[in-house]
Design an enzyme around this catalytic site. Structure first.
Site, short mmCIF file in Angstrom:
data_model
loop_
_atom_site.label_atom_id
_atom_site.label_comp_id
_atom_site.label_asym_id
_atom_site.label_seq_id
_atom_site.Cartn_x
_atom_site.Cartn_y
_atom_site.Cartn_z
N ASP A 45 0.99 -1.17 -0.12
CA ASP A 45 -0.06 -0.05 0.10
C ASP A 45 0.72 1.21 0.20
O ASP A 45 1.84 1.19 -0.59
CB ASP A 45 -1.06 0.02 1.24
CG ASP A 45 -2.16 0.61 0.82
OD1 ASP A 45 -2.66 1.87 0.78
OD2 ASP A 45 -3.31 -0.02 0.85
N HIS A 273 -3.73 6.16 3.17
CA HIS A 273 -4.48 5.01 3.09
C HIS A 273 -4.05 3.91 3.43
O HIS A 273 -4.82 2.87 4.07
CB HIS A 273 -4.37 5.06 1.36
CG HIS A 273 -5.28 3.94 0.77
ND1 HIS A 273 -4.90 2.60 0.41
CD2 HIS A 273 -6.45 4.08 0.24
CE1 HIS A 273 -5.92 2.06 -0.07
NE2 HIS A 273 -6.74 2.72 -0.10
N SER A 462 -11.09 -0.74 -1.16
CA SER A 462 -9.94 -0.65 -0.33
C SER A 462 -9.85 -0.89 1.11
O SER A 462 -8.92 -1.58 1.66
CB SER A 462 -9.21 0.89 -0.13
OG SER A 462 -8.69 1.11 -1.78
#
EC number: 3.4.14.10
Length: 1281
Positions: A45, A273, A462
């Site tokens: 990620d 994220h 996600s």
């Protein structure tokens, strides 16, 4: 005091990070030890913050984040420069003196040094925050005060001028004039600096050394060389040390060291994220377990695949390094991978990254979970990695439950659970489901500390993917504790078999909502089967164009009017097949019973299989199915000896049955339909072969409130991404309101028109849909016009109905192809760039020179490798563009359209790297050309004519006209004039192209939607000189196609002996500056003796005297002043002034006279400039009490004389005026001149002068900013890839 109401309920903490919906809470309440302990999850990620809440320890007290890696290279620092300390001090690459703390232990005494800009590490949001804080604190207060003071001085100067305070003395008048200009220049400079404020951020010295046990690094965040107060940490995997870069940014970094200390890898985060994803998967809150992630006992390794240079876009380099790290690692074993990243690929059956992913799962046995994407609600929108040629990756869609709606979104009422509107849907283009299961796609949980908040709501697939990865971790934890044999295949089959089927779109949920408790029970109950470590590779052929092998059956671009037979091949493949025990293969034998619940599919009911390929045939008969809809089923195979194990393999079948018989052949209407929250309606239409665009009209026919409707239109073109032919729009429709949308279509392909009501809408609404197709189609899809041909005919056909034709041809970009000036293939190797099995990665590095003649927006593009990433035959590509000082201006990767740079005039270098395991493939690209697209400052429209003769004679241009159904209308495009003001300054050369678009409809919306590529190829450029008899006919043929030269060679001019003597004199003059001092003086005497009036010789001698060394001594400056004075005395200034004061010179010999006068003037100006500079240097060398009025009078006179001819900003004299302004204390004017020099070319010397000028002005905040960022503008070398 108001009392609290008794009816207040409890806050639903369980809905912030939902675990009840998927059986997590039930599993852990019954089996607390199945919490993921003993497992490791790799998070591919944007990077995980080990300082974020819940990411410190596991439920067993172990370190949560056991390794941090940046695979992108964005955090790399070149530390190949090695130094040793002298008296405990080293000099960093920033130029600062760095004091080595006494506490450091460095047995070798060697220090590797580098420098890194903090802003190169920061994610965009953090960079914006820190930039603002630095400006607010260090810039604005001082700058505003200085600006106010400067404006007051301007006002004072104006008042003095109004009061008539000027003295009649000329020099004083000059000084007053310059004083006023200086005050104004200060205001102008301060305003310009505010407008162009750019903070490159702190430059941190980096020091790397080995303490005898581990590599350690210090990042000097003090910006003063005080290493004691900087970050001092060891390699993360060995020490688990991390620290915030500064107390203000709260940006937690760690380090790794490669290549024996020559590369420092600073690991941070390119966005928030990854931390949020990791928290969903495995956060552990010992004091508040309600906020735990799915697998709080699991450990994490963070591998950053997002590249900060590309705004967190993943790169092939990062993905390859991530996969290499998890394949075979001596320090820990990876059980699960989560990747909540992805793109859309043009094909999924090949590609270098796909090959590596295949190895990760099918050779090394790691379960891989991936987000399906947020590109819905249309079908076939699943991205890569789920849509990849490995069929073992678990793709996850996003689901929102009623509890989530209340706790996370604060909705006023609960709605039934549903798939998020934007969640990508299956199937994949090659027929696989795409979405394996769905999971909660939203959570409020931890984010990185640099956001200065404890948690945040994020939603997307996600978030659904790490939920599923956490569930896989729970299952693996249970299996390990029970010593049960498992594989990625058995886990995936268990998840599929036990998922809870929802009353939702099958393409959004896959097999259903994941149920981990059921999955664990299933795995424990049905372990020990011969198929536990076996996957069944399904390939379907005959259904796709060219007989391609696919992972399922997906029939879409057809008329669905007859049955079709498709062959299916199934092959059992054991985990790590090439190294598997032969006995396991020999013992494999299964009998399958097969079933399909669709009456329109015929398939065999049984299949016996040993360790070999088996095939069978499936027949699909769409006749009788309702048109305009999509149908899904599957042929499922079960172990006949134990059907309870669930489906061993399946052949997914998706069949689209489009509407074919449109009204009048081009129109479709759908009556009003009720849309509730999350309701989705798919319409499938077979687009008429001739159609080029469609007009979609939506109308809200009921409802008192505004309706939020998503319109998503998709056509699937073979071997092309779903984005190739796509239209997406979210609209808010009021009652009885209509919304019209124009979209480009391609005839012969099925069009999906997907209408969706937003998932959280509380009020029902009614929407009706209508579509009309249109056609204005050129015979050729791409039009190319050669300038040498002048005119290009294009035939346009109306294939469906009468249309109004109004062609428009517009050029938007200029392209130049650049060849590499340097190329090399080199081995990378090392642990992060070597695939297990001693397979090193190689890289090709190409360098391209680029010259920009004026400010422009450019886009570098490597055509051979563009627009492919996961499907690329090569591992990765990355370009980095630098200015002439090696400062990085910007970067880009495969998706070139995303990256454009605004560049000033100057010279640049583009460095491109391409990676692969095979050097022979890289060697083929050593001459790879690079295309640079430059956006035109203004669009150029080509003239369009109705006939060839009209185009040739610049006759009547094309007027809008109607063409009837089935007819063809020719139009004629005229080549553009390269003398056009927009094109003239581009420096076009033969072979370069101008790119644009060609459209045919009159409506502006249609023009934007239905465009065709237009390419104009430059074949010749206009001659600057033409013979008197040449002429241009105008229109198309006269613009680009110009004759290249006269019909006969000019007769060579005969030279005489005097010409020879003149040439000899000029040659001797040129050598005066090339010889040493003694030789130059001797040659000067010879030339001036023979030619006493030859000023060029005198100037050459002056130039040879005026060197940097000579100007440093009073004697040297005196020689310069004397030599210059001779030249000035020899020039009669009065005739020069008279000549330049004459507006028009009508004499026949005027050009020759002007050349002579320009030469004299230039010699005079250079002499005055050098003389004045030397005199100014004398004045600056004197103490204030030693200065004399006569000396100032002398430089004032020189300044006055020069300004009679040119402005102070003229490049021939601006050097003198910088010195003169400094002598006279006019530092504002000096700074203005130097800043203009910097605009022309920013060099170290110019920056030093500018910094000095700002310091003299007292603008210390500016000079300090320039000083602290100097090493970032002038780095020691190119940044690592």
């Amino acid at each position: 005091m108001a009392s609290c109401p008794d009816t207040l309920g409890e806050f639903p903490c369980w809905g912030l990070l939902p675990r009840k919906e998927t059986g997590v809470l039930n599993l852990l309440s019954k089996n607390p030890s199945y919490d993921g302990r003993g497992t490791v999850i790799a998070i591919f990620d944007s990077g995980v913050d080990p300082g974020a809440p819940g990411l410190q320890v596991t439920t067993e007290g172990k370190v949560k984040v056991i390794d941090r890696i940046d695979g992108s290279g964005a955090g790399d620092v070149d530390t190949s420069t090695v130094v040793q300390a002298a008296d405990g001090v080293i000099t960093g690459l920033s130029g600062r003196k760095l004091k080595i703390p006494e506490s450091w232990v460095n047995p070798s005494g060697k220090y590797h040094i580098g420098v890194k800009g903090a802003y190169c590490l920061y994610p965009q949001r953090l960079k914006e925050r820190i930039t603002k804080e630095r400006k607010d604190k260090k810039w604005d207060p001082i700058h505003k005060e200085l600006l106010a003071e400067a404006q007051r001085k301007v006002q004072q100067a104006l008042e003095t001028s109004k009061n008539g305070a000027s003295n009649t003395n000329g020099n004083i008048s000059l000084l007053e004039k310059l004083g006023k200009e200086d005050a104004e220049a200060r205001v102008t400079q301060l305003n310009t600096l505010e407008k162009k404020y750019k903070d490159l951020g702190p430059a941190h010295d980096c020091v790397v050394y080995h303490d005898g046990e581990v590599w350690r690094a210090c990042i000097d965040t003090s910006e003063k060389g005080e290493l004691e107060s900087g970050i001092h940490i060891g390699e993360y995997r060995l020490t688990h040390e991390w620290a915030p870069l500064t107390a203000v940014d709260r940006y937690n970094v760690s380090i790794n060291v490669h290549n024996d200390g020559n590369v420092l890898e600073i690991v941070g985060m390119c966005s928030s994220h990854g931390t949020h994803v990791a928290s969903i998967a495995a956060a552990n809150f010992p004091d508040n377990p309600e906020r735990n992630g799915i697998a709080p006992g699991a450990q994490i390794i963070s591998i950053t695949i997002g590249d900060n240079r590309l705004n967190s876009m993943e790169t092939g380099t990062a993905l390859a390094r991530a996969m290499i790290r998890v394949m075979e690692n001596p320090h820990y074993s990876i059980d699960v991978i989560n990747i909540s990243y992805g793109e859309h690929a043009h094909w999924s059956d090949s590609g270098r990254l796909g090959e590596l992913a295949h190895e990760v799962v099918n050779k090394y046995g790691i379960s891989w979970v991936a987000s399906a994407g947020n590109h819905g609600p249309a079908l076939a929108t699943v991205g890569v990695p789920p849509d990849i040629h490995s069929d073992s990756i678990i793709g996850v869609g996003a689901y929102v439950s009623p509890d989530m709606m209340m706790a996370e979104y604060a909705m006023v009422e609960k709605l039934p659970g549903c798939a998020y509107t934007w969640s990508s849907r299956g199937p994949t283009a090659d027929g696989a489901r795409g979405v394996t299961v769905c999971a909660p796609g939203g959570a409020i949980t931890s984010v990185p500390n640099f956001l200065l908040r404890v948690n945040q709501l994020m939603n997307g697939t996600s978030m659904a993917s790490p939920h599923t990865a956490g569930c896989v971790s729970l299952a693996v934890s249970a299996l390990k504790q029970r010593s049960v044999i498992y594989s990625p295949y058995s886990i995936r089959r268990a998840l599929q078999h036990t998922a809870q089927a929802l009353d939702l779109d099958i393409f959004a949920q896959g097999h259903g909502l994941i149920q981990v408790e059921r999955a664990v029970d299933h795995l424990l109950q049905h372990s020990g089967g011969v198929e536990d470590k076996v996957r069944f590779a399904v390939e379907c052929g005959g259904g796709g164009a060219g007989g391609e092998r696919r992972k399922g059956i997906h029939l879409r671009n057809w008329k669905a009017d007859k049955p079709i037979d498709t062959s299916v091949i199934v092959e059992p493949i054991i985990l790590n097949d090439s190294e598997a025990d032969p006995n396991e293969k020999l013992s494999f034998c299964m009998e399958f019973v097969m079933t399909c619940d669709a009456s329109w599919v015929k398939a065999p009911t049984c299949l016996q299989m040993s360790y070999t390929v088996r095939s069978f045939q499936v027949t699909i008969d769409p006749r009788g199915l309702e048109r305009g809809r999509v149908y899904f089923t599957s042929v499922r195979a079960y172990d006949s000896s134990n059907v309870e194990k669930g489906c061993m393999f399946e052949v997914p079948i998706t069949v689209v049955v489009p509407y074919v018989d449109l009204i009048n052949g081009y129109q479709y209407t759908c009556p009003p339909e009720v849309f509730r929250a999350g309701h989705i309606r798919h319409h499938f239409l077979h687009v008429p072969l001739e159609a080029t665009w469609g007009v979609v009209t939506l109308r809200a026919s009921h409802g008192e409130k505004s309706q939020r409707i998503t319109l998503h239109a998709v056509q699937l073109k073979p071997r092309s991404s779903v984005k190739t032919l796509e239209y997406y729009k979210v609209v808010n429709l009021e009652s009885q309101e209509s919304s019209v949308h124009v979209l480009s279509v391609r005839g012969g392909y099925t069009l999906e028109l997907c209408l969706a009501r937003w998932w959280s809408s509380l009020v029902d609404g009614q929407v009706e849909l209508s579509v009309q197709f249109h056609s204005l189609r050129p015979v050729q899809e791409e039009v190319t016009l050669l300038c040498s041909e002048g005119v290009q005919r294009v035939d346009v056909r109306s294939g469906l109905r009468t249309e109004e034709l109004a062609p428009q041809a517009v050029l938007k970009h200029h392209t130049q192809v650049v060849s590499p000036s340097e190329s090399r293939v080199e081995v990378l190797g090392g642990t992060r760039d070597t695939v297990p099995g001693s397979r090193p990665i190689y890289q090709l590095v190409l360098s391209y020179p680029l010259s920009i003649s004026k400010a422009a927006e450019v886009t570098p593009r490597c055509a051979l490798l563009s627009d492919v990433l996961y499907e690329s035959a090569y591992e990765s590509q990355l370009w980095m563009l630098y200015d002439h000082n090696k400062q990085l201006m910007g970067s880009g990767d495969a998706y070139s359209n995303k990256y454009s740079l605004k560049l000033e005039k100057g010279d640049y270098i583009i460095r491109l790297h391409v990676r692969h395991e095979r050097p022979d493939l890289l060697e083929k690209l050593t001459d790879l050309p690079l295309t640079v697209l430059t956006k035109l400052p203004q669009e150029v429209k080509l003239d369009v004519y109705t006939s060839f003769n009209a185009a040739v004679t610049n006759g009547k241009k094309f007027q809008p006209t109607s063409i009837t159904h089935g007819t063809t209308q020719p139009i004629y495009l005229a080549a553009p004039s390269l003398s056009d003001k927009t094109l003239k300054g581009l420096g076009l050369t033969p072979g370069q192209c101008l790119l644009g678009t060609l459209s045919f409809a009159k409506d502006e919306q249609v023009r934007k939607a239905d465009q065709y590529p237009l390419r104009v190829v430059v074949t010749e450029v206009p001659n600057k000189k033409r013979s008197s008899g040449s002429s241009s006919s105008g229109g198309g043929s006269g613009g680009c196609n110009n004759s290249g030269g006269s019909s006969s060679e000019e007769k060579k001019e005969t030279k005489n002996y005097s010409d020879y003597l003149e040439a000899l004199r000029d040659l001797q003059t040129a050598w005066i500056t090339k010889l040493d001092s003694e030789g130059g003086e001797q040659l000067h005497k010879e030339v001036t003796t023979a030619h006493p009036d030859h000023l060029a010789a005198q100037l050459a001698r002056l130039q040879s005297l005026d060197t940097t060394a000579a100007s440093a001594t009073a004697q040297g400056r005196a020689a310069v002043v004397a030599a210059a004075a001779k030249i000035v005395a020899a020039v009669d200034i009065a005739p020069l002034l008279a000549f330049y004061g004459t507006k028009n010179d009508t004499r026949p010999e005027a050009p020759k006279i002007k050349t002579q006068m320009d030469k004299q003037r230039n010699i005079l100006l250079e002499a005055l400039s050098r003389q004045g500079s030397a005199l100014c240097a004398d004045l600056l060398a004197l103490a204030p009490l030693e200065e004399t009025p006569e000396a100032f009078q002398q430089v004032d006179t020189i300044a006055t004389d020069i300004m009679k001819f040119v402005e102070p900003s003229d490049s021939k004299v601006n050097g003198f005026f910088v010195s003169y302004y400094r002598v006279r204390g006019l530092d504002g004017l000096a700074a203005r001149l130097i800043s203009r020099q910097c605009e022309e070319k920013w060099t170290r010397d110019n920056e030093a002068k500018l910094t000095e000028a700002y310091t003299r002005l007292g603008w210390m905040h500016i000079s300090a900013l320039m000083a602290t960022t100097h090493s970032l503008r002038f780095p020691p070398g190119y940044a690592p890839f």
